[in-house]
Design a protein around this motif. Sequence first.
Motif, short mmCIF file in Angstrom:
data_model
loop_
_atom_site.label_atom_id
_atom_site.label_comp_id
_atom_site.label_asym_id
_atom_site.label_seq_id
_atom_site.Cartn_x
_atom_site.Cartn_y
_atom_site.Cartn_z
N TYR A 50 0.84 -1.21 0.00
CA TYR A 50 0.00 0.00 0.00
C TYR A 50 0.87 1.25 0.00
O TYR A 50 0.55 2.25 -0.66
N PHE A 93 -6.92 -1.11 7.97
CA PHE A 93 -6.97 -1.67 6.62
C PHE A 93 -8.24 -1.25 5.88
O PHE A 93 -8.21 -1.05 4.66
N TRP A 149 -8.17 0.58 2.34
CA TRP A 149 -9.02 0.08 1.24
C TRP A 149 -9.88 1.21 0.68
O TRP A 149 -9.96 1.41 -0.53
N GLY A 200 -6.15 -6.01 0.99
CA GLY A 200 -6.19 -5.14 2.15
C GLY A 200 -7.42 -5.35 2.99
O GLY A 200 -7.36 -5.40 4.23
#
Length: 478
Positions: free
Chosen positions: A24, A103, A107, A133
């Motif tokens: 990420y 997360f 996302w 994720g």
Amino acid sequence: MEWLAGNDYELARQVLQRGVAALYIVAFVSTLNQFRALLGENGLLPTTDLLERGGARGPTLFRRWGYSDRKLVAVCVLGVALASTVLLGLPQLGPPWLPLGVFLALWGLYMSVVNVGQTFYGFGWEMLLLEAGFTVGLLGSNQVPPPTTVLILIAWLVFRLEFGAGMIKLRGDVAWRNLTALYYHHETQPMPGPLSRQAHLLPAWWHRIEAAGNHATQLVVPFLLFLPQPVASVAAAVIILTQLWLVATGNFAWLNWIAIVLAFSAVSDGTIHALLPAVPADLGTPPTAPLWWDVLVLGASLGLAAASFPALRNLFSKRQLMNASFNRWQLGNAYGAFGSVTRERVEIVVEGTRDDAAAPDARWWEYEFKGKPGDVTRRPAQFAPYHLRLDWLMWFLPLRSVHERWFYAFLGKLLAADPATLRLLRRDPFDGEQPRSVRVWSYHYRFATRAERRATGAYWVRDRGRLQIPPVGRGDGG
């Protein structure tokens, strides 16, 4: 719910959560460095225009709050900050819902970018990162054992990724069926790496073994992920080793890296301890979780399983879709890559001049891109897991058409010597000054043989040049 506790998978949880968080960070940094020039307020395909047309692909914060380059920067900085906390293991020290919350935020933030990213974000690894994720967040914190249902869902995600790619290859191109696809792939892939030429020059018998090994890894090994240990760990190791070979011989953004991370869902602590006795067999995972957490995880697991049912049907469809999402949240997706292999490499070359373009003695200079082949004496470089979005889209132009809207906008930016656009390039031959005209050629490229490399010092040989777009000047309309 003791049956829900995956007490032998603590190391897997750490690799999964921290590995996905690291990717990420890569994704948000890539966006921070490139989005504004490609899709920003003054980009090639402005997001503001897309939102005015109502053309976003799905949920995005920019639809509600409007888009500006400052807001894009804020999204990226926040995303990097949140992912960094997971990489450092901070949310994992708190209650089980805390990593899930982080997360879910990652996302949502990245989905907001992808859904306005248009063609520059139309790659399978974008939705794969989103689904990964969302799912690894359900592994919870160090205060609870890794849930077995979530580990199975991650293995199921790897299965869809690998088996989907294997099936699309068998259905898509005879070169995969007769084991000749690797005769071409290393040379014609979107962005070769430092070792791609050496891989391409390996003998034909090795390329046939490569293709056969690919079929075994993608069509047989994924089933073994769901068998008891140590078979599941061995299957994961085969997938990881195969992905590392792809990492060594190409640049596929974070596709290979995320496959490596997700494959750890099938690697048990006991197997790691048997191979590396220095790693404790018991990493101190709590034996049980609170009932409310087990209920939440079980409900979410059932929801994710149901969302992936269309992808399951797609795997066995004669009209299999590659890299397709069946819902607006990009969960339970279908994956696949390289259903067909191009036999020849065609590169688009952009040139500019300060002279009168019609003059026979006009001097033309090439723009150099960071990753895609251009100068035949330049060795391909390693960029993955970083994603060079402009370079990837340049590879697709010969397969589609050079007459794409974003590409004409790109030529216009070159004529204007737009600083943001020029920063996407490796070399601007005019050092920030405006050219008088630009033009576009296509050339066939192939890797130099060993003898050609020794004689000329070149990594590539290019020929069969063809003018695709004649000279265009600053004052030309359209």
